[in-house]
Design a protein around this motif. Structure first.
Motif, mmCIF file in Angstrom:
data_model
loop_
_atom_site.group_PDB
_atom_site.id
_atom_site.type_symbol
_atom_site.label_atom_id
_atom_site.label_comp_id
_atom_site.label_asym_id
_atom_site.label_seq_id
_atom_site.Cartn_x
_atom_site.Cartn_y
_atom_site.Cartn_z
ATOM 1 N N MET A 38 0.748 -1.176 0.036
ATOM 2 C CA MET A 38 -0.055 -0.068 -0.103
ATOM 3 C C MET A 38 1.015 1.121 -0.122
ATOM 4 N N GLN A 39 1.883 1.068 0.727
ATOM 5 C CA GLN A 39 2.931 2.491 0.711
ATOM 6 C C GLN A 39 3.525 2.631 -0.836
ATOM 7 N N ALA A 40 3.812 1.533 -1.288
ATOM 8 C CA ALA A 40 4.321 1.613 -2.917
ATOM 9 C C ALA A 40 3.271 2.182 -3.778
ATOM 10 N N ARG A 41 1.877 1.684 -3.548
ATOM 11 C CA ARG A 41 0.719 2.316 -4.186
ATOM 12 C C ARG A 41 0.512 3.775 -4.281
ATOM 13 N N ALA A 42 0.619 4.139 -2.866
ATOM 14 C CA ALA A 42 0.591 5.839 -2.586
ATOM 15 C C ALA A 42 1.656 6.347 -3.156
ATOM 16 N N LYS A 43 2.790 5.922 -3.087
ATOM 17 C CA LYS A 43 4.004 6.514 -3.794
ATOM 18 C C LYS A 43 3.724 6.587 -5.454
ATOM 19 N N SER A 44 3.178 5.496 -6.061
ATOM 20 C CA SER A 44 2.986 5.582 -7.368
ATOM 21 C C SER A 44 2.112 6.590 -7.623
ATOM 22 N N TYR A 45 0.672 6.542 -6.853
ATOM 23 C CA TYR A 45 -0.045 7.699 -6.922
ATOM 24 C C TYR A 45 0.409 9.013 -6.959
ATOM 25 N N TRP A 46 1.494 9.343 -6.228
ATOM 26 C CA TRP A 46 1.943 10.649 -6.069
ATOM 27 C C TRP A 46 2.913 10.997 -7.250
ATOM 28 N N LYS A 47 3.677 10.005 -7.940
ATOM 29 C CA LYS A 47 4.370 10.186 -8.966
ATOM 30 C C LYS A 47 3.567 10.653 -10.176
ATOM 31 N N LYS A 48 2.319 10.036 -10.255
ATOM 32 C CA LYS A 48 1.517 10.338 -11.307
ATOM 33 C C LYS A 48 0.960 11.754 -11.053
ATOM 34 N N LYS A 49 0.804 12.192 -9.953
ATOM 35 C CA LYS A 49 0.070 13.490 -9.563
ATOM 36 C C LYS A 49 1.087 14.484 -9.606
ATOM 37 N N PHE A 50 2.313 14.594 -9.297
ATOM 38 C CA PHE A 50 3.371 15.471 -9.360
ATOM 39 C C PHE A 50 4.061 15.575 -10.580
ATOM 40 N N TYR A 51 4.365 14.432 -11.356
ATOM 41 C CA TYR A 51 5.064 14.750 -12.749
ATOM 42 C C TYR A 51 4.234 14.471 -13.950
#
Length: 51
Positions: A38-51
């Motif tokens: 779930m932590q990895a899923r949150a990080k991948s969501y943020w990468k999509k949001k930021f970049y």
């Protein structure tokens, strides 16, 4: 990344970042658990949001 356990059993992941205009922004995502997956899923969501 900040992690907070909610009363309903879910976990809220919060990340702060500085946008292109220099303002500090906050992104939150709520997921069902606090596992590494779930932590990895949150990080991948943020990468999509930021970049």
């Amino acid at each position: 990344m900040y992690i907070k356990q909610l009363e309903n059993g879910q976990v809220r992941y919060t990340q702060k970042y500085v946008d292109k205009k220099g303002k500090t922004q906050k992104v939150q995502i709520t997921l069902p658990s606090k596992t590494k997956v779930m932590q990895a899923r949150a990080k991948s969501y943020w990468k999509k949001k930021f970049y």
